[in-house]
Scaffold this motif. Structure first.
Motif, mmCIF file in Angstrom:
data_model
loop_
_atom_site.group_PDB
_atom_site.id
_atom_site.type_symbol
_atom_site.label_atom_id
_atom_site.label_comp_id
_atom_site.label_asym_id
_atom_site.label_seq_id
_atom_site.Cartn_x
_atom_site.Cartn_y
_atom_site.Cartn_z
ATOM 1 N N GLY A 218 -1.483 22.581 -8.441
ATOM 2 C CA GLY A 218 -2.923 22.647 -8.168
ATOM 3 C C GLY A 218 -3.681 21.417 -8.611
ATOM 4 N N LEU A 219 -2.959 20.293 -8.841
ATOM 5 C CA LEU A 219 -3.639 19.079 -9.275
ATOM 6 C C LEU A 219 -4.249 18.348 -8.076
ATOM 7 C CD1 LEU A 219 -1.163 17.642 -11.944
ATOM 8 C CD2 LEU A 219 -3.105 19.185 -12.251
ATOM 9 N N SER A 220 -5.333 17.652 -8.339
ATOM 10 C CA SER A 220 -6.030 16.882 -7.311
ATOM 11 C C SER A 220 -5.246 15.594 -7.065
ATOM 12 C CB SER A 220 -7.454 16.574 -7.801
ATOM 13 O OG SER A 220 -8.101 15.668 -6.953
ATOM 14 N N CYS A 221 -4.457 15.550 -5.964
ATOM 15 C CA CYS A 221 -3.533 14.432 -5.803
ATOM 16 C C CYS A 221 -3.311 14.095 -4.330
ATOM 17 C CB CYS A 221 -2.192 14.751 -6.461
ATOM 18 S SG CYS A 221 -1.334 16.183 -5.749
ATOM 19 N N ASP A 222 -2.710 12.918 -4.116
ATOM 20 C CA ASP A 222 -2.248 12.502 -2.796
ATOM 21 C C ASP A 222 -1.144 11.491 -3.003
ATOM 22 O OD1 ASP A 222 -2.035 12.239 -0.008
ATOM 23 O OD2 ASP A 222 -4.204 12.361 0.248
ATOM 24 N N ARG A 223 -0.575 10.974 -1.911
ATOM 25 C CA ARG A 223 0.520 10.016 -2.037
ATOM 26 C C ARG A 223 0.389 8.942 -0.980
ATOM 27 N NH1 ARG A 223 0.376 13.578 2.126
ATOM 28 N NH2 ARG A 223 2.385 14.004 3.105
ATOM 29 N N ILE A 224 1.103 7.825 -1.240
ATOM 30 C CA ILE A 224 1.090 6.708 -0.303
ATOM 31 C C ILE A 224 2.442 5.998 -0.367
ATOM 32 C CG2 ILE A 224 0.071 5.115 -1.989
ATOM 33 C CD1 ILE A 224 -1.397 3.778 0.349
ATOM 34 N N HIS A 225 3.005 5.712 0.807
ATOM 35 C CA HIS A 225 4.263 4.972 0.871
ATOM 36 C C HIS A 225 4.414 4.350 2.253
ATOM 37 C CE1 HIS A 225 5.936 8.297 3.202
ATOM 38 N NE2 HIS A 225 5.643 9.140 2.225
ATOM 39 N N VAL B 82 -6.006 7.174 2.498
ATOM 40 C CA VAL B 82 -5.643 7.619 1.153
ATOM 41 C C VAL B 82 -6.152 6.622 0.106
ATOM 42 C CG1 VAL B 82 -3.709 7.998 -0.426
ATOM 43 C CG2 VAL B 82 -3.655 8.985 1.857
ATOM 44 N N MET B 83 -5.935 5.331 0.375
ATOM 45 C CA MET B 83 -6.353 4.313 -0.579
ATOM 46 C C MET B 83 -7.865 4.322 -0.792
ATOM 47 S SD MET B 83 -4.941 2.117 -2.484
ATOM 48 C CE MET B 83 -3.354 1.915 -1.694
ATOM 49 N N GLU B 84 -8.614 4.437 0.286
ATOM 50 C CA GLU B 84 -10.068 4.456 0.176
ATOM 51 C C GLU B 84 -10.535 5.690 -0.580
ATOM 52 O OE1 GLU B 84 -13.920 3.179 0.414
ATOM 53 O OE2 GLU B 84 -12.074 2.068 0.882
ATOM 54 N N SER B 85 -9.906 6.829 -0.318
ATOM 55 C CA SER B 85 -10.283 8.065 -1.015
ATOM 56 C C SER B 85 -9.996 7.955 -2.501
ATOM 57 C CB SER B 85 -9.518 9.260 -0.421
ATOM 58 O OG SER B 85 -9.910 9.484 0.918
ATOM 59 N N PHE B 86 -8.871 7.329 -2.858
ATOM 60 C CA PHE B 86 -8.540 7.169 -4.282
ATOM 61 C C PHE B 86 -9.538 6.223 -4.952
ATOM 62 C CE2 PHE B 86 -5.651 5.388 -7.683
ATOM 63 C CZ PHE B 86 -5.696 6.531 -8.475
ATOM 64 N N LYS B 87 -9.882 5.142 -4.269
ATOM 65 C CA LYS B 87 -10.872 4.211 -4.818
ATOM 66 C C LYS B 87 -12.200 4.918 -5.084
ATOM 67 C CE LYS B 87 -9.343 -0.200 -2.820
ATOM 68 N NZ LYS B 87 -9.751 -1.320 -1.952
ATOM 69 N N ARG B 88 -12.534 5.830 -4.198
ATOM 70 C CA ARG B 88 -13.818 6.535 -4.320
ATOM 71 C C ARG B 88 -13.760 7.692 -5.312
ATOM 72 N NH1 ARG B 88 -18.596 4.411 -2.280
ATOM 73 N NH2 ARG B 88 -18.228 3.309 -0.316
ATOM 74 N N GLY B 89 -12.553 7.979 -5.844
ATOM 75 C CA GLY B 89 -12.443 9.056 -6.817
ATOM 76 C C GLY B 89 -12.399 10.438 -6.207
ATOM 77 N N HIS B 90 -11.953 10.544 -4.958
ATOM 78 C CA HIS B 90 -11.904 11.855 -4.312
ATOM 79 C C HIS B 90 -10.782 12.722 -4.861
ATOM 80 C CE1 HIS B 90 -14.119 10.149 -0.524
ATOM 81 N NE2 HIS B 90 -14.873 10.188 -1.594
ATOM 82 N N PHE B 91 -9.779 12.102 -5.487
ATOM 83 C CA PHE B 91 -8.727 12.863 -6.157
ATOM 84 C C PHE B 91 -8.272 12.075 -7.381
ATOM 85 C CE2 PHE B 91 -6.856 10.392 -2.710
ATOM 86 C CZ PHE B 91 -5.814 9.713 -3.333
ATOM 87 N N ARG B 92 -7.538 12.750 -8.272
ATOM 88 C CA ARG B 92 -7.276 12.194 -9.597
ATOM 89 C C ARG B 92 -5.921 11.486 -9.714
ATOM 90 N NH1 ARG B 92 -10.459 13.716 -13.587
ATOM 91 N NH2 ARG B 92 -11.004 15.691 -12.580
ATOM 92 N N TYR B 93 -4.909 11.978 -8.992
ATOM 93 C CA TYR B 93 -3.548 11.466 -9.134
ATOM 94 C C TYR B 93 -3.049 10.901 -7.803
ATOM 95 C CZ TYR B 93 -3.559 14.246 -13.425
ATOM 96 O OH TYR B 93 -3.866 14.767 -14.650
ATOM 97 N N LEU B 94 -2.553 9.659 -7.836
ATOM 98 C CA LEU B 94 -1.959 9.039 -6.654
ATOM 99 C C LEU B 94 -0.493 8.748 -6.949
ATOM 100 C CD1 LEU B 94 -2.193 7.771 -3.823
ATOM 101 C CD2 LEU B 94 -2.791 5.610 -4.932
ATOM 102 N N VAL B 95 0.405 9.321 -6.145
ATOM 103 C CA VAL B 95 1.839 9.069 -6.263
ATOM 104 C C VAL B 95 2.204 8.016 -5.226
ATOM 105 C CG1 VAL B 95 4.118 10.124 -6.438
ATOM 106 C CG2 VAL B 95 2.079 11.536 -6.798
ATOM 107 N N ALA B 96 2.931 6.974 -5.642
ATOM 108 C CA ALA B 96 3.096 5.827 -4.746
ATOM 109 C C ALA B 96 4.422 5.111 -4.941
ATOM 110 C CB ALA B 96 1.956 4.824 -4.983
#
Length: 481
Positions: free
Chosen positions: A266-273, A284-298
Motif C-alpha cells: 500500500g505504499l505510494s510508489c511507481d517504477r521506471i526502466h 513517471v519521472m514528472e510525477s515523481f519530481k512533482r511529489g505525486h508519490f513517495r517511492y520510485l523503483v528504478a
C-alpha cells in the motif's frame, strides 16, 4: 533585481532574471572555471562528478551567446540517455526563457514527425541522444550548418553504451568552426582519442563536486542473503521513513518485482526502466519530481538526468554493475544543502562487484547495523501515519518562471499561412504591449501558441477577441497545453 555573483559574467538582463528565479545564487566551482573559457569561444574538456553544476556551466554561456534572430540550430548537445536529454532541454529552456529561446529534444521512442515539424520552425538549441540525432541527419531534417557550439555530455557513459561511433558520425556532419565541450567523469582512451582528433587545443578542467560524495551523503552497507533482501528493505524503509526515496535494482524484472511488493504493502510508489514506453517513462519521472508519490523503483536508466533537490534516501537493492553507476545513484540524494543517505544491500554473490566498487571509491562503505524487530515495531506507527497521507507536492523549478506568463491558442496556423511576424505585428499594435511582452511562439499546422509575459495575458486575450490577425478575426483562447 537582487545582485548576484553571475553579474560578473557578460550576461544580459533576460538571463540574469531567469537565473535569479531559478535560485542560481552564486556560481559553483565548475561554473566559475568553465564559463569564462566558453565566453572566449575555446574548446574545453571538463572532468566533473555529478552534483557539480556542470549543466549550468555550459548552458548559461550558450544561452547567452546564441543569436535569437537565427532560425537554424546554433547549439547541439548530445547525451547518452533520453532522460538526461529531457533534463538538459528543460534546463536550457528555463535559463533561456526570457530570451525566448526555442529548445528541441531529439530522442528515440518519441514521434519523429513531431520533432521534424519542430525543427522546421525557429530552433536555437537541439538536445538529443546519438541514435535519434543520426536519424535526423540521415533524413535531412536537422540542419547543422549554423552549429556554433557542440556539447558531449557524459562522454564516458556514451562509450560504455557503445555510442562512440555514432558520436563520431555526428561530429563529421558539423561545421569545423565551432566550440566543442566534452564532459566526462573519467577519461578512457577512446574518449581521449576522440578529443584529440576533433577538438582544437582544448583546455582541461578538473573539478570535484561541491563537496565530496562521502561528505554529502551518509553511506551504509548491509550484507544480507538474496532471499532476505525484501524483508530487510521493508524494515529499513520503516525505520528511515523517508519523505522521498529511490530504490535501484540492476534489472527490469527485479524492478517490477520490488514495485509489486511495495504496491502490495500500500505504499505510494511507481517504477521506471528501459522496457517502458518513452511517454510512460517521462510521465513517471514528472510525477515523481512533482511529489505525486513517495517511492520510485528504478534501473540505472533513471540514475542520470534526474534533478530533484529533496530525495532523502537512496537504496541500492543490489550493488550496481559499475562503480560509476553507484556514484550516479547515490548522487540523487544529498543535493544542494539537503542531507542525504544511501543504503546498499549486498549478498554473498555480489562480493566481487562490491570489492571493485570499494576499490574505486578508495574506502570501504561503512557497515550498517540491521534494525531489531523491536525497533521496527516501534517505528511502524509513524511509518504508517506518513504513508497514509499524500506526499507533499513539490514545485517545479520552472514554476516561478511561469508566473505572469499566459499561453494563448490562436485558431490558425501554417495551413492558413500564419507567420510569427503576423502574430508579433498584431500584438505590438495593441495598446500597452511591446515586443518585451511576447514570449515563445509555436506555429503548428492549424494552431498557433504564443506566450504573453509580464502579467498581460488577460488584457491581450480580451483585446484579441475582436482584433484581426492576418486580416481576419481568429478564435483566441487561453491554452492549457
Amino acid at each position: 533585481m537582487n545582485e548576484s555573483n553571475f553579474n560578473k559574467y557578460p550576461l544580459n538582463e533576460p538571463l540574469l532574471k531567469a537565473l535569479e528565479l531559478l535560485h542560481y545564487n552564486s556560481p559553483t566551482e565548475v561554473q566559475q572555471q568553465v564559463m569564462p573559457i566558453l565566453f572566449e569561444h575555446k574548446d574545453i574538456i571538463v572532468r566533473s562528478q555529478t552534483g557539480s553544476g556542470k549543466t549550468g556551466a555550459f548552458a548559461i554561456p550558450i544561452c547567452e551567446m546564441v543569436d535569437w534572430e537565427e532560425n537554424k540550430p546554433q547549439a547541439l548537445i548530445i547525451t547518452p540517455t533520453r532522460e538526461l536529454a529531457i533534463q538538459v532541454k528543460e534546463d536550457c529552456f528555463h535559463i533561456g526563457r526570457f530570451k525566448r529561446l526555442k529548445v528541441s529534444a531529439l530522442i528515440g521512442k518519441a514521434p519523429f514527425h513531431l520533432q521534424e515539424k519542430e525543427l522546421k520552425q525557429k530552433t536555437h538549441i537541439a538536445v538529443g541522444t546519438p541514435g535519434r540525432i543520426i536519424d535526423h541527419l540521415d533524413r535531412g531534417t536537422l540542419d547543422t550548418s549554423m552549429i556554433k557550439f557542440l556539447v558531449i555530455d557524459e562522454a564516458d557513459e556514451m562509450l560504455r553504451m557503445g555510442f562512440v561511433e555514432q558520436v563520431e558520425a555526428i561530429l563529421k556532419a558539423l561545421p569545423n568552426e565551432r566550440v566543442t565541450v566534452v564532459l566526462s567523469a573519467t577519461m578512457p582512451p577512446d574518449i581521449e582519442a576522440l578529443c584529440m582528433h576533433y577538438m582544437n587545443n582544448p583546455e582541461v578542467i578538473m573539478v570535484a563536486s561541491e563537496n565530496s560524495t562521502a561528505d554529502r551523503i551518509e553511506q551504509y552497507l548491509y550484507k544480507v542473503s538474496a532471499n532476505k533482501k525484501m524483508g530487510v528493505l521493508n524494515d529499513l524503509l520503516t525505520i528511515e521513513n523517508p519523505d522521498s526515496c529511490m530504490i535501484f535494482a540492476n534489472t527490469q524484472s527485479l524492478v517490477e518485482d520490488i514495485f509489486g511488493e511495495l504496491n502490495e504493502l500500500g505504499l505510494s510508489c511507481d517504477r521506471i526502466h528501459g522496457g517502458m514506453e518513452q511517454p510512460d517513462r517521462l510521465k513517471v519521472m514528472e510525477s515523481f519530481k512533482r511529489g505525486h508519490f513517495r517511492y520510485l523503483v528504478a534501473t540505472d536508466v533513471a540514475a542520470r538526468g534526474i534533478d530533484i533537490d529533496q530525495i532523502s534516501l537512496v537504496v541500492n537493492y543490489e550493488v550496481p554493475f559499475t562503480a560509476e553507476n553507484y556514484v550516479h545513484r547515490i548522487g540523487r540524494t544529498g543535493r544542494k544543502e539537503h542531507a542525504g543517505k544511501a543504503l546498499t544491500l549486498a549478498s554473498s554473490s555480489e562480493k566481487r562487484t562490491l570489492e571493485d566498487l570499494e576499490a574505486y571509491l578508495g574506502n570501504e562503505i561503512p557497515a550498517g547495523i540491521l534494525p531489531t524487530q523491536e525497533q521496527v515495531k516501534a517505528a511502524e506507527a509513524a511509518f504508517e501515519e506518513k504513508n497514509s497521507q499524500r506526499p507533499e507536492r513539490k514545485a517545479d523549478k520552472g514554476d516561478k518562471l511561469s508566473t505572469g506568463i499566459m499561453k494563448l491558442h490562436i485558431n490558425a496556423g501554417k495551413k492558413t499561412k500564419m507567420r510569427a511576424v503576423d502574430v508579433v505585428g498584431t500584438l505590438c499594435s495593441l495598446e500597452g504591449i511591446t515586443s518585451e511582452d511576447i514570449g515563445i511562439i509555436n506555429i503548428m499546422d492549424i494552431s498557433t501558441y504564443v506566450e504573453i509575459l509580464n502579467g498581460k495575458g488577460n488584457m491581450v486575450l480580451k483585446a484579441l477577441q475582436d482584433k484581426p490577425i492576418k486580416g481576419r478575426i481568429r478564435r483566441v483562447s487561453k491554452s492549457e497545453k
